[in-house]
Write an enzyme that holds these catalytic residues in place. Structure first.
Site, PDB file in Angstrom:
ATOM      1  N   LYS A  25       1.245  10.204   8.113  1.00 61.40           N
ATOM      2  CA  LYS A  25       2.462   9.411   8.340  1.00 61.40           C
ATOM      3  C   LYS A  25       3.422  10.232   9.193  1.00 61.40           C
ATOM      4  O   LYS A  25       3.565  11.446   8.978  1.00 61.40           O
ATOM      5  CB  LYS A  25       3.097   9.068   6.983  1.00 61.40           C
ATOM      6  CG  LYS A  25       4.303   8.139   7.068  1.00 61.40           C
ATOM      7  CD  LYS A  25       4.836   7.819   5.675  1.00 61.40           C
ATOM      8  CE  LYS A  25       6.002   6.852   5.711  1.00 61.40           C
ATOM      9  NZ  LYS A  25       6.517   6.567   4.346  1.00 61.40           N
TER      10      LYS A  25
ATOM     11  N   SER B 187       6.522   3.100  -1.234  1.00 63.65           N
ATOM     12  CA  SER B 187       6.078   3.114   0.166  1.00 63.65           C
ATOM     13  C   SER B 187       4.628   3.515   0.384  1.00 63.65           C
ATOM     14  O   SER B 187       4.147   3.446   1.517  1.00 63.65           O
ATOM     15  CB  SER B 187       6.976   4.038   0.997  1.00 63.65           C
ATOM     16  OG  SER B 187       8.189   3.415   1.268  1.00 63.65           O
TER      17      SER B 187
ATOM     18  N   SER C 187       7.002   1.622   3.281  1.00 63.45           N
ATOM     19  CA  SER C 187       7.243   2.055   4.644  1.00 63.45           C
ATOM     20  C   SER C 187       6.019   2.686   5.320  1.00 63.45           C
ATOM     21  O   SER C 187       5.999   2.791   6.544  1.00 63.45           O
ATOM     22  CB  SER C 187       8.391   3.065   4.675  1.00 63.45           C
ATOM     23  OG  SER C 187       8.021   4.255   4.007  1.00 63.45           O
TER      24      SER C 187
END
Lengths: 489, 95
Positions: free
Chosen positions: A78, A177, A153
Protein backbone atom coordinates in the site's frame (compact mmCIF):
# COMPACT_ATOMS: atom_id res chain seq x y z
CA UNK A 1 2.91 -20.03 -17.43
CA UNK A 2 0.11 -18.22 -15.63
CA UNK A 3 0.44 -17.59 -11.94
CA UNK A 4 -2.80 -15.60 -11.91
CA UNK A 5 -4.93 -16.35 -8.84
CA UNK A 6 -2.37 -18.82 -7.50
CA UNK A 7 -2.03 -18.80 -3.73
CA UNK A 8 1.33 -18.27 -2.05
CA UNK A 9 1.34 -21.92 -0.99
CA UNK A 10 0.75 -23.06 -4.60
CA UNK A 11 3.25 -20.66 -6.14
CA UNK A 12 5.92 -21.54 -3.56
CA UNK A 13 5.42 -25.25 -4.31
CA UNK A 14 5.71 -24.57 -8.05
CA UNK A 15 8.98 -22.66 -7.52
CA UNK A 16 10.44 -25.55 -5.55
CA UNK A 17 9.26 -28.11 -8.11
CA UNK A 18 10.91 -25.92 -10.79
CA UNK A 19 7.61 -25.59 -12.66
CA UNK A 20 8.48 -21.90 -12.96
CA UNK A 21 11.20 -19.55 -11.82
CA UNK A 22 10.96 -16.36 -9.77
CA UNK A 23 11.86 -14.34 -12.88
CA UNK A 24 9.05 -16.01 -14.86
CA UNK A 25 6.65 -15.35 -11.99
CA UNK A 26 7.70 -11.69 -11.80
CA UNK A 27 7.52 -11.23 -15.59
CA UNK A 28 4.06 -12.80 -15.66
CA UNK A 29 2.91 -10.59 -12.76
CA UNK A 30 4.21 -7.40 -14.37
CA UNK A 31 2.39 -8.24 -17.62
CA UNK A 32 -0.90 -8.74 -15.76
CA UNK A 33 -0.31 -5.54 -13.82
CA UNK A 34 0.15 -3.53 -17.04
CA UNK A 35 -2.86 -5.16 -18.70
CA UNK A 36 -5.19 -4.50 -15.77
CA UNK A 37 -4.15 -0.96 -14.96
CA UNK A 38 -6.56 0.87 -17.30
CA UNK A 39 -9.56 -1.10 -16.01
CA UNK A 40 -8.74 -1.47 -12.29
CA UNK A 41 -6.22 1.32 -11.50
CA UNK A 42 -4.92 -0.70 -8.56
CA UNK A 43 -1.38 0.70 -8.77
CA UNK A 44 0.23 4.11 -8.34
CA UNK A 45 3.83 3.08 -9.04
CA UNK A 46 5.42 0.06 -10.68
CA UNK A 47 9.06 -1.03 -10.35
CA UNK A 48 9.71 -3.39 -13.26
CA UNK A 49 13.49 -3.21 -13.15
CA UNK A 50 13.66 -3.59 -9.37
CA UNK A 51 11.20 -6.48 -9.42
CA UNK A 52 13.22 -8.41 -11.99
CA UNK A 53 16.46 -7.81 -10.07
CA UNK A 54 14.83 -9.07 -6.86
CA UNK A 55 13.43 -12.06 -8.76
CA UNK A 56 16.91 -12.97 -10.05
CA UNK A 57 18.25 -12.79 -6.49
CA UNK A 58 15.32 -14.94 -5.32
CA UNK A 59 16.10 -17.57 -7.96
CA UNK A 60 19.69 -17.66 -6.72
CA UNK A 61 18.48 -18.03 -3.14
CA UNK A 62 16.16 -20.88 -4.10
CA UNK A 63 18.99 -22.53 -5.99
CA UNK A 64 21.16 -22.37 -2.87
CA UNK A 65 18.52 -24.42 -1.09
CA UNK A 66 17.79 -22.51 2.11
CA UNK A 67 15.15 -20.09 0.89
CA UNK A 68 12.26 -19.09 3.20
CA UNK A 69 8.72 -19.84 2.00
CA UNK A 70 8.01 -16.33 0.65
CA UNK A 71 11.11 -16.33 -1.59
CA UNK A 72 10.19 -15.16 -5.07
CA UNK A 73 6.54 -14.41 -4.21
CA UNK A 74 5.43 -11.20 -5.96
CA UNK A 75 4.01 -8.61 -3.59
CA UNK A 76 2.78 -5.00 -3.66
CA UNK A 77 2.66 -2.58 -0.76
CA UNK A 78 0.00 0.00 0.00
CA UNK A 79 1.37 3.39 -0.96
CA UNK A 80 1.28 4.58 2.64
CA UNK A 81 4.18 2.25 3.56
CA UNK A 82 7.59 3.73 2.84
CA UNK A 83 9.77 1.94 0.28
CA UNK A 84 13.34 3.14 -0.06
CA UNK A 85 14.01 4.41 -3.56
CA UNK A 86 10.44 3.84 -4.80
CA UNK A 87 8.07 6.79 -4.39
CA UNK A 88 5.49 6.78 -1.60
CA UNK A 89 2.61 9.14 -2.34
CA UNK A 90 -0.19 8.27 0.13
CA UNK A 91 -2.33 8.84 -2.99
CA UNK A 92 -1.96 12.56 -2.36
CA UNK A 93 -0.78 15.51 -4.41
CA UNK A 94 1.08 16.49 -1.24
CA UNK A 95 3.51 13.56 -1.72
CA UNK A 96 3.23 13.14 -5.49
CA UNK A 97 7.02 13.10 -5.93
CA UNK A 98 8.12 11.89 -2.47
CA UNK A 99 10.74 9.14 -2.57
CA UNK A 100 11.14 7.61 0.87
CA UNK A 101 14.66 7.64 2.28
CA UNK A 102 14.09 4.34 4.14
CA UNK A 103 11.92 1.21 4.20
CA UNK A 104 9.01 0.71 6.58
CA UNK A 105 9.72 -2.09 9.06
CA UNK A 106 7.14 -4.44 7.50
CA UNK A 107 8.50 -3.65 4.02
CA UNK A 108 12.03 -4.50 5.17
CA UNK A 109 10.83 -7.70 6.87
CA UNK A 110 9.04 -8.84 3.70
CA UNK A 111 12.13 -7.99 1.61
CA UNK A 112 14.30 -10.11 3.93
CA UNK A 113 11.73 -12.90 3.62
CA UNK A 114 12.42 -12.96 -0.13
CA UNK A 115 9.27 -11.37 -1.56
CA UNK A 116 9.58 -9.54 -4.87
CA UNK A 117 8.17 -6.01 -4.70
CA UNK A 118 6.44 -5.12 -7.98
CA UNK A 119 4.81 -1.81 -7.06
CA UNK A 120 2.77 0.41 -4.78
CA UNK A 121 -1.00 0.22 -4.60
CA UNK A 122 -3.65 2.90 -4.93
CA UNK A 123 -5.75 3.91 -1.92
CA UNK A 124 -7.87 6.64 -0.40
CA UNK A 125 -5.77 9.76 0.16
CA UNK A 126 -3.78 9.36 3.40
CA UNK A 127 -5.86 6.18 4.07
CA UNK A 128 -8.94 8.28 4.89
CA UNK A 129 -11.93 6.61 3.28
CA UNK A 130 -13.92 3.45 2.67
CA UNK A 131 -14.06 3.42 -1.12
CA UNK A 132 -10.62 4.25 -2.62
CA UNK A 133 -12.28 7.08 -4.55
CA UNK A 134 -10.38 9.98 -2.95
CA UNK A 135 -7.01 9.12 -4.52
CA UNK A 136 -5.22 11.93 -6.35
CA UNK A 137 -4.42 9.24 -8.93
CA UNK A 138 -8.08 8.41 -9.66
CA UNK A 139 -10.45 5.85 -8.15
CA UNK A 140 -9.73 2.13 -7.93
CA UNK A 141 -12.34 -0.07 -9.59
CA UNK A 142 -13.67 -3.32 -8.20
CA UNK A 143 -12.52 -6.31 -10.33
CA UNK A 144 -15.98 -7.84 -9.79
CA UNK A 145 -17.81 -4.84 -11.27
CA UNK A 146 -16.16 -1.85 -12.93
CA UNK A 147 -18.97 0.45 -11.77
CA UNK A 148 -18.34 -0.42 -8.12
CA UNK A 149 -15.78 0.67 -5.54
CA UNK A 150 -13.41 -1.96 -4.11
CA UNK A 151 -13.85 -0.57 -0.59
CA UNK A 152 -11.12 1.28 1.19
CA UNK A 153 -8.88 2.67 2.16
CA UNK A 154 -6.57 -0.18 1.00
CA UNK A 155 -8.68 -0.65 -2.15
CA UNK A 156 -5.75 -0.99 -4.56
CA UNK A 157 -4.15 -3.71 -2.45
CA UNK A 158 -7.44 -5.63 -2.29
CA UNK A 159 -8.21 -5.19 -5.98
CA UNK A 160 -4.67 -6.28 -6.99
CA UNK A 161 -5.17 -9.65 -5.26
CA UNK A 162 -8.83 -10.02 -6.30
CA UNK A 163 -7.94 -9.36 -9.95
CA UNK A 164 -5.29 -12.07 -9.81
CA UNK A 165 -2.40 -9.67 -10.42
CA UNK A 166 -0.37 -10.54 -7.30
CA UNK A 167 -0.96 -13.28 -4.71
CA UNK A 168 -0.25 -10.98 -1.76
CA UNK A 169 -0.30 -7.34 -0.77
CA UNK A 170 0.00 -5.29 2.38
CA UNK A 171 -2.54 -2.81 3.67
CA UNK A 172 -3.13 -0.72 6.74
CA UNK A 173 -6.25 -0.80 8.88
CA UNK A 174 -7.25 2.20 11.01
CA UNK A 175 -11.03 1.67 11.08
CA UNK A 176 -11.51 -1.28 8.73
CA UNK A 177 -9.26 -0.35 5.81
CA UNK A 178 -8.00 -3.92 5.33
CA UNK A 179 -11.11 -5.92 6.26
CA UNK A 180 -13.78 -3.89 4.44
CA UNK A 181 -12.01 -3.90 1.03
CA UNK A 182 -11.17 -7.60 1.53
CA UNK A 183 -14.91 -8.24 2.01
CA UNK A 184 -15.93 -6.15 -0.99
CA UNK A 185 -13.46 -7.89 -3.32
CA UNK A 186 -13.83 -11.50 -2.10
CA UNK A 187 -10.40 -12.09 -0.54
CA UNK A 188 -8.87 -12.48 2.95
CA UNK A 189 -7.58 -9.50 4.90
CA UNK A 190 -6.13 -9.54 8.41
CA UNK A 191 -5.78 -6.71 10.92
CA UNK A 192 -3.38 -8.06 13.55
CA UNK A 193 -3.31 -7.06 17.21
CA UNK A 194 -2.15 -3.46 17.60
CA UNK A 195 1.60 -3.48 18.26
CA UNK A 196 2.32 -6.84 16.61
CA UNK A 197 3.52 -5.28 13.34
CA UNK A 198 5.63 -2.14 13.61
CA UNK A 199 4.28 1.19 12.38
CA UNK A 200 7.81 2.44 11.60
CA UNK A 201 7.70 3.85 8.08
CA UNK A 202 3.89 3.80 7.91
CA UNK A 203 2.89 7.40 7.14
CA UNK A 204 0.80 8.14 10.23
CA UNK A 205 -2.94 8.82 10.04
CA UNK A 206 -4.23 7.91 13.54
CA UNK A 207 -1.30 6.54 15.50
CA UNK A 208 -3.27 4.77 18.25
CA UNK A 209 -5.31 2.86 15.63
CA UNK A 210 -3.10 2.36 12.51
CA UNK A 211 -2.21 -1.31 11.99
CA UNK A 212 -0.35 -2.88 9.03
CA UNK A 213 -1.57 -6.28 7.86
CA UNK A 214 -1.72 -8.68 4.89
CA UNK A 215 -4.15 -9.44 2.04
CA UNK A 216 -4.20 -12.81 0.24
CA UNK A 217 -6.66 -15.35 -1.18
CA UNK A 218 -6.42 -17.64 1.83
CA UNK A 219 -6.03 -17.52 5.60
CA UNK A 220 -3.05 -19.88 5.25
CA UNK A 221 -1.29 -17.31 3.03
CA UNK A 222 -2.14 -14.54 5.52
CA UNK A 223 -0.50 -16.61 8.27
CA UNK A 224 2.69 -16.96 6.21
CA UNK A 225 2.74 -13.22 5.55
CA UNK A 226 2.13 -12.41 9.22
CA UNK A 227 5.01 -14.70 10.18
CA UNK A 228 7.27 -12.39 8.18
CA UNK A 229 5.66 -9.07 9.14
CA UNK A 230 5.32 -9.48 12.91
CA UNK A 231 8.17 -8.77 15.25
CA UNK A 232 9.48 -6.26 17.75
CA UNK A 233 10.92 -3.01 16.43
CA UNK A 234 12.52 -0.57 18.85
CA UNK A 235 11.87 2.30 16.44
CA UNK A 236 8.10 2.05 17.14
CA UNK A 237 7.53 2.70 20.84
CA UNK A 238 4.20 0.84 20.67
CA UNK A 239 5.71 -2.29 19.10
CA UNK A 240 5.26 -5.18 21.51
CA UNK A 241 8.12 -7.45 22.48
CA UNK A 242 6.97 -11.08 22.36
CA UNK A 243 8.49 -14.43 21.61
CA UNK A 244 8.14 -15.15 17.90
CA UNK A 245 5.37 -17.60 17.06
CA UNK A 246 4.35 -19.52 13.95
CA UNK A 247 0.90 -18.22 13.02
CA UNK A 248 0.37 -21.21 10.69
CA UNK A 249 1.02 -23.83 13.38
CA UNK A 250 -2.66 -24.71 13.94
CA UNK A 251 -3.29 -24.68 10.20
CA UNK A 252 -0.43 -27.13 9.66
CA UNK A 253 -1.65 -29.44 12.45
CA UNK A 254 -3.68 -32.50 11.51
CA UNK A 255 -7.38 -32.19 12.25
CA UNK A 256 -10.26 -34.63 11.99
CA UNK A 257 -13.71 -34.06 10.54
CA UNK A 258 -14.58 -31.69 13.38
CA UNK A 259 -11.51 -29.42 13.41
CA UNK A 260 -13.35 -26.66 15.31
CA UNK A 261 -14.64 -28.95 18.05
CA UNK A 262 -14.98 -26.99 21.28
CA UNK A 263 -14.70 -23.57 19.63
CA UNK A 264 -17.22 -21.07 21.03
CA UNK A 265 -18.34 -18.41 18.53
CA UNK A 266 -20.09 -15.36 19.93
CA UNK A 267 -22.76 -13.71 17.79
CA UNK A 268 -23.42 -10.16 19.01
CA UNK A 269 -27.15 -9.43 18.95
CA UNK A 270 -26.24 -5.83 18.03
CA UNK A 271 -25.10 -7.10 14.60
CA UNK A 272 -28.77 -7.49 13.65
CA UNK A 273 -28.90 -4.08 12.05
CA UNK A 274 -31.65 -2.62 9.88
CA UNK A 275 -29.04 -1.32 7.43
CA UNK A 276 -27.82 -4.84 6.61
CA UNK A 277 -28.48 -6.05 3.08
CA UNK A 278 -30.56 -9.27 3.08
CA UNK A 279 -27.93 -11.08 0.97
CA UNK A 280 -25.29 -10.22 3.59
CA UNK A 281 -27.49 -11.60 6.38
CA UNK A 282 -28.17 -14.81 4.44
CA UNK A 283 -24.48 -15.42 3.60
CA UNK A 284 -23.33 -14.83 7.17
CA UNK A 285 -26.02 -17.21 8.45
CA UNK A 286 -24.81 -19.88 6.00
CA UNK A 287 -21.22 -19.29 7.10
CA UNK A 288 -22.18 -19.78 10.75
CA UNK A 289 -23.93 -23.03 9.84
CA UNK A 290 -20.75 -24.18 8.06
CA UNK A 291 -18.68 -23.34 11.15
CA UNK A 292 -21.12 -25.29 13.34
CA UNK A 293 -20.81 -28.29 11.01
CA UNK A 294 -17.05 -28.17 11.68
CA UNK A 295 -17.70 -28.59 15.40
CA UNK A 296 -18.00 -25.00 16.62
CA UNK A 297 -20.88 -23.88 18.81
CA UNK A 298 -22.49 -20.44 18.56
CA UNK A 299 -23.92 -18.38 21.38
CA UNK A 300 -25.62 -15.01 21.70
CA UNK A 301 -23.48 -12.29 23.22
CA UNK A 302 -24.03 -8.59 23.74
CA UNK A 303 -21.80 -5.61 22.96
CA UNK A 304 -24.09 -2.89 24.29
CA UNK A 305 -22.03 0.08 23.17
CA UNK A 306 -21.28 -1.11 19.64
CA UNK A 307 -23.32 1.70 18.09
CA UNK A 308 -20.95 4.25 19.66
CA UNK A 309 -17.89 2.92 17.82
CA UNK A 310 -18.43 5.14 14.78
CA UNK A 311 -18.86 8.39 16.78
CA UNK A 312 -15.85 7.56 19.00
CA UNK A 313 -13.76 6.82 15.93
CA UNK A 314 -14.74 10.07 14.20
CA UNK A 315 -13.41 12.01 17.19
CA UNK A 316 -10.27 10.00 17.95
CA UNK A 317 -9.06 9.41 14.37
CA UNK A 318 -9.45 13.01 13.12
CA UNK A 319 -7.90 14.34 16.35
CA UNK A 320 -4.80 12.20 15.80
CA UNK A 321 -4.84 12.97 12.06
CA UNK A 322 -4.92 16.74 12.59
CA UNK A 323 -1.81 16.42 14.73
CA UNK A 324 0.00 13.91 12.46
CA UNK A 325 -0.72 15.77 9.22
CA UNK A 326 0.54 19.07 10.60
CA UNK A 327 3.98 17.90 9.41
CA UNK A 328 2.96 18.54 5.79
CA UNK A 329 3.78 22.22 5.70
CA UNK A 330 5.84 22.56 2.52
CA UNK A 331 9.15 22.93 4.36
CA UNK A 332 10.92 19.57 4.68
CA UNK A 333 9.23 17.40 2.06
CA UNK A 334 6.27 17.24 -0.27
CA UNK A 335 4.37 19.88 -2.16
CA UNK A 336 5.00 23.61 -1.66
CA UNK A 337 2.70 26.25 -3.15
CA UNK A 338 4.28 28.31 -5.94
CA UNK A 339 2.94 31.68 -4.80
CA UNK A 340 2.84 33.18 -1.29
CA UNK A 341 3.75 36.42 0.47
CA UNK A 342 4.78 35.12 3.89
CA UNK A 343 5.26 31.93 5.90
CA UNK A 344 1.65 31.75 7.13
CA UNK A 345 0.34 32.04 3.58
CA UNK A 346 2.87 29.47 2.38
CA UNK A 347 1.49 26.96 4.91
CA UNK A 348 -2.15 27.72 4.10
CA UNK A 349 -1.78 27.58 0.31
CA UNK A 350 0.49 24.53 0.39
CA UNK A 351 -2.02 22.57 2.46
CA UNK A 352 -5.01 23.84 0.44
CA UNK A 353 -3.35 22.67 -2.79
CA UNK A 354 -1.76 19.49 -1.44
CA UNK A 355 -4.72 17.92 0.39
CA UNK A 356 -8.03 16.71 -1.05
CA UNK A 357 -11.47 17.55 0.36
CA UNK A 358 -11.88 14.54 2.71
CA UNK A 359 -8.42 14.98 4.23
CA UNK A 360 -9.12 18.68 4.84
CA UNK A 361 -12.48 17.86 6.47
CA UNK A 362 -10.90 15.37 8.85
CA UNK A 363 -8.12 17.77 9.78
CA UNK A 364 -10.76 20.43 10.52
CA UNK A 365 -12.86 18.02 12.62
CA UNK A 366 -9.73 17.04 14.54
CA UNK A 367 -8.71 20.65 15.01
CA UNK A 368 -12.13 21.40 16.46
CA UNK A 369 -12.29 18.49 18.92
CA UNK A 370 -8.81 19.33 20.23
CA UNK A 371 -9.39 23.08 20.45
CA UNK A 372 -9.62 25.01 23.69
CA UNK A 373 -13.00 24.61 25.36
CA UNK A 374 -14.01 21.51 23.37
CA UNK A 375 -11.30 19.00 24.31
CA UNK A 376 -13.13 17.57 27.34
CA UNK A 377 -16.52 17.42 25.63
CA UNK A 378 -15.22 15.55 22.60
CA UNK A 379 -11.73 14.08 22.78
CA UNK A 380 -11.73 13.11 26.46
CA UNK A 381 -15.32 11.87 26.22
CA UNK A 382 -14.47 9.72 23.19
CA UNK A 383 -11.47 8.21 24.98
CA UNK A 384 -13.70 7.31 27.94
CA UNK A 385 -16.29 5.65 25.71
CA UNK A 386 -13.42 3.86 23.94
CA UNK A 387 -12.55 2.22 27.28
CA UNK A 388 -16.18 1.20 27.88
CA UNK A 389 -16.26 -0.42 24.42
CA UNK A 390 -12.98 -2.28 25.11
CA UNK A 391 -14.42 -3.52 28.41
CA UNK A 392 -17.51 -4.83 26.58
CA UNK A 393 -15.22 -6.88 24.31
CA UNK A 394 -13.11 -8.18 27.19
CA UNK A 395 -16.33 -9.37 28.89
CA UNK A 396 -17.50 -10.99 25.65
CA UNK A 397 -14.21 -12.88 25.24
CA UNK A 398 -14.69 -14.39 28.70
CA UNK A 399 -17.69 -16.22 27.17
CA UNK A 400 -16.44 -17.03 23.67
CA UNK A 401 -13.25 -17.63 21.66
CA UNK A 402 -14.09 -15.69 18.52
CA UNK A 403 -16.82 -13.24 17.55
CA UNK A 404 -18.40 -13.59 14.10
CA UNK A 405 -20.60 -11.39 11.94
CA UNK A 406 -20.65 -9.44 8.71
CA UNK A 407 -17.55 -7.40 7.83
CA UNK A 408 -19.57 -4.68 6.10
CA UNK A 409 -23.31 -3.96 6.09
CA UNK A 410 -23.51 -4.01 2.27
CA UNK A 411 -21.75 -5.33 -0.81
CA UNK A 412 -19.65 -3.02 -2.99
CA UNK A 413 -21.55 0.15 -3.87
CA UNK A 414 -21.44 2.20 -7.06
CA UNK A 415 -18.60 4.67 -7.56
CA UNK A 416 -19.87 8.12 -6.59
CA UNK A 417 -22.91 6.84 -4.65
CA UNK A 418 -21.65 7.98 -1.25
CA UNK A 419 -18.86 10.34 -2.28
CA UNK A 420 -20.74 13.48 -1.25
CA UNK A 421 -22.21 12.11 1.98
CA UNK A 422 -19.42 11.54 4.53
CA UNK A 423 -21.75 10.21 7.24
CA UNK A 424 -23.11 7.45 4.95
CA UNK A 425 -19.52 6.64 3.95
CA UNK A 426 -18.43 6.44 7.60
CA UNK A 427 -21.21 3.96 8.40
CA UNK A 428 -19.53 1.38 6.11
CA UNK A 429 -17.14 0.79 8.99
CA UNK A 430 -19.81 0.16 11.61
CA UNK A 431 -18.66 -3.44 12.26
CA UNK A 432 -14.92 -3.01 11.74
CA UNK A 433 -14.03 0.01 13.89
CA UNK A 434 -14.34 -1.77 17.25
CA UNK A 435 -11.23 -3.91 16.62
CA UNK A 436 -9.20 -0.75 16.06
CA UNK A 437 -10.52 0.95 19.19
CA UNK A 438 -9.78 -2.13 21.31
CA UNK A 439 -6.59 -3.12 19.44
CA UNK A 440 -7.80 -6.72 19.06
CA UNK A 441 -7.14 -8.81 15.91
CA UNK A 442 -9.84 -9.33 13.29
CA UNK A 443 -10.07 -10.57 9.72
CA UNK A 444 -12.44 -10.83 6.80
CA UNK A 445 -12.98 -14.10 4.93
CA UNK A 446 -15.04 -14.46 1.72
CA UNK A 447 -18.37 -16.13 2.59
CA UNK A 448 -20.74 -15.58 -0.30
CA UNK A 449 -21.89 -13.69 -3.36
CA UNK A 450 -24.92 -11.43 -3.60
CA UNK A 451 -27.65 -11.90 -6.22
CA UNK A 452 -25.76 -9.31 -8.27
CA UNK A 453 -22.65 -11.47 -8.03
CA UNK A 454 -20.75 -9.23 -5.61
CA UNK A 455 -18.59 -10.69 -2.80
CA UNK A 456 -19.63 -10.79 0.86
CA UNK A 457 -17.22 -11.05 3.79
CA UNK A 458 -17.44 -12.78 7.16
CA UNK A 459 -15.63 -10.94 9.93
CA UNK A 460 -13.95 -13.01 12.64
CA UNK A 461 -12.59 -11.25 15.72
CA UNK A 462 -10.44 -12.64 18.52
CA UNK A 463 -8.81 -11.59 21.76
CA UNK A 464 -5.40 -9.91 21.89
CA UNK A 465 -2.58 -11.94 20.27
CA UNK A 466 -4.92 -14.81 19.33
CA UNK A 467 -4.09 -14.59 15.60
CA UNK A 468 -3.10 -18.26 15.30
CA UNK A 469 -6.58 -19.35 16.37
CA UNK A 470 -8.29 -16.67 14.28
CA UNK A 471 -6.40 -17.76 11.16
CA UNK A 472 -7.07 -21.42 11.87
CA UNK A 473 -10.83 -20.83 12.14
CA UNK A 474 -10.74 -18.97 8.81
CA UNK A 475 -8.60 -21.74 7.27
CA UNK A 476 -10.96 -24.51 8.37
CA UNK A 477 -13.89 -22.49 6.98
CA UNK A 478 -12.05 -22.15 3.66
CA UNK A 479 -11.33 -25.90 3.61
CA UNK A 480 -15.09 -26.50 3.85
CA UNK A 481 -16.20 -23.78 1.39
CA UNK A 482 -15.02 -22.52 -1.98
CA UNK A 483 -15.88 -18.80 -1.84
CA UNK A 484 -12.20 -17.88 -1.95
CA UNK A 485 -11.84 -19.80 -5.22
CA UNK A 486 -14.56 -17.81 -7.01
CA UNK A 487 -13.14 -15.34 -9.54
CA UNK A 488 -14.47 -12.18 -11.13
CA UNK A 489 -15.55 -12.83 -14.74
CA UNK B 1 -24.37 21.23 16.46
CA UNK B 2 -24.40 24.06 13.97
CA UNK B 3 -21.27 25.75 12.66
CA UNK B 4 -21.18 29.29 11.30
CA UNK B 5 -18.95 30.39 8.43
CA UNK B 6 -16.87 32.27 11.00
CA UNK B 7 -16.39 29.04 12.99
CA UNK B 8 -15.10 27.30 9.86
CA UNK B 9 -12.83 30.22 9.01
CA UNK B 10 -11.34 30.06 12.54
CA UNK B 11 -10.75 26.29 12.27
CA UNK B 12 -9.19 26.70 8.83
CA UNK B 13 -6.82 29.33 10.23
CA UNK B 14 -5.86 27.06 13.13
CA UNK B 15 -5.32 24.14 10.73
CA UNK B 16 -3.38 26.31 8.24
CA UNK B 17 -5.67 25.43 5.34
CA UNK B 18 -6.90 28.12 2.97
CA UNK B 19 -10.58 27.65 2.07
CA UNK B 20 -12.53 29.74 -0.46
CA UNK B 21 -16.18 30.70 0.08
CA UNK B 22 -17.57 27.68 -1.76
CA UNK B 23 -15.35 25.28 0.17
CA UNK B 24 -16.19 26.98 3.46
CA UNK B 25 -19.88 26.47 2.85
CA UNK B 26 -19.40 22.83 1.84
CA UNK B 27 -17.25 22.14 4.91
CA UNK B 28 -19.81 23.85 7.16
CA UNK B 29 -22.66 21.64 5.90
CA UNK B 30 -20.62 18.46 6.16
CA UNK B 31 -19.24 19.23 9.62
CA UNK B 32 -22.81 19.85 10.82
CA UNK B 33 -23.73 16.35 9.64
CA UNK B 34 -20.56 14.76 11.07
CA UNK B 35 -21.10 16.35 14.48
CA UNK B 36 -24.73 15.26 14.59
CA UNK B 37 -23.25 11.72 14.41
CA UNK B 38 -20.56 12.47 17.01
CA UNK B 39 -22.92 14.20 19.45
CA UNK B 40 -24.54 10.82 20.25
CA UNK B 41 -21.60 10.35 22.64
CA UNK B 42 -22.95 12.97 24.99
CA UNK B 43 -25.74 10.54 26.02
CA UNK B 44 -23.30 8.12 27.68
CA UNK B 45 -22.49 8.41 31.38
CA UNK B 46 -18.70 8.34 31.61
CA UNK B 47 -18.30 9.63 35.18
CA UNK B 48 -15.18 8.08 36.71
CA UNK B 49 -14.11 6.24 33.50
CA UNK B 50 -10.39 6.50 32.83
CA UNK B 51 -9.74 7.72 29.27
CA UNK B 52 -8.24 5.10 26.93
CA UNK B 53 -5.61 6.84 24.84
CA UNK B 54 -4.13 3.65 23.54
CA UNK B 55 -4.91 0.02 22.66
CA UNK B 56 -2.59 -1.30 25.33
CA UNK B 57 -2.03 0.25 28.71
CA UNK B 58 1.68 -0.48 28.76
CA UNK B 59 4.59 1.67 29.82
CA UNK B 60 6.57 3.10 26.97
CA UNK B 61 9.92 1.33 26.82
CA UNK B 62 13.19 3.21 27.09
CA UNK B 63 16.15 2.31 24.94
CA UNK B 64 19.79 2.97 25.62
CA UNK B 65 20.86 6.52 24.83
CA UNK B 66 23.49 5.74 22.24
CA UNK B 67 24.17 7.07 18.76
CA UNK B 68 22.73 4.57 16.29
CA UNK B 69 22.19 6.48 13.07
CA UNK B 70 24.44 7.50 10.28
CA UNK B 71 24.37 11.09 9.05
CA UNK B 72 21.39 11.17 6.70
CA UNK B 73 20.96 14.93 6.32
CA UNK B 74 21.76 15.00 2.61
CA UNK B 75 19.43 12.08 1.89
CA UNK B 76 16.57 13.68 3.83
CA UNK B 77 17.14 17.16 2.43
CA UNK B 78 17.00 15.80 -1.10
CA UNK B 79 13.22 15.70 -0.52
CA UNK B 80 12.87 19.35 0.52
CA UNK B 81 11.27 21.98 -1.71
CA UNK B 82 14.14 24.43 -1.00
CA UNK B 83 17.47 24.05 0.83
CA UNK B 84 20.73 25.97 0.93
CA UNK B 85 23.96 25.19 2.79
CA UNK B 86 22.27 22.29 4.58
CA UNK B 87 19.41 24.48 5.81
CA UNK B 88 15.70 24.44 4.96
CA UNK B 89 14.68 27.72 3.30
CA UNK B 90 11.38 29.41 4.24
CA UNK B 91 10.07 32.95 3.70
CA UNK B 92 11.71 35.54 5.96
CA UNK B 93 9.96 35.70 9.36
CA UNK B 94 12.30 38.18 11.14
CA UNK B 95 13.05 41.50 9.47
Amino acid sequence: MSGAFGSIVELAAGLRAREWSCVELATDTLARLRDSQAAVNAFISVDEEGALAQARAADARLGAGDAPVLTGIPIAHKDVLMTRGLRTTCASRMLERFVAPYDAHVVARLREAGTVLVGKTNMDEFAMGSSSETSYFGPVRNPWSAECVPGGSSGGSAAAVAAGIVPATTGTDTGGSIRQPAALTGICGLKPTYGLCSRYGLVAFASSLDTPGPFAHTAHDCALLLNAMAGHDERDSTSVSRTAEDYARLIDANAGTKPLDGLRIGIPREFADDALEPDVVASVEEALAALRSLGASTLDITLPRLSYCVPVYYVVAPAEASSNLSRFDGVRYGHRAAEYDDLFEMYCRTRAEGFGAEVKRRILVGTYVLSQGYYDAYYLKAQQVRRLIAEDFTRAFAQCDVIAGPTAPTCAFTIGAKANDPVQMYLNDIFTIAANLTGMPAMSVPCGLSKQGLPIGLQLQANYFDEARLLNVAHRFQQATDWHSRRPS
Amino acid sequence: MSFSSDDIARLARLARIRLDAVETNDVREKLDAIFSLIDALQAIDTAGVAPMAHAQDVMLPLRDDIVTREDCRARFQAQAPEVADGLYIVPRVVE
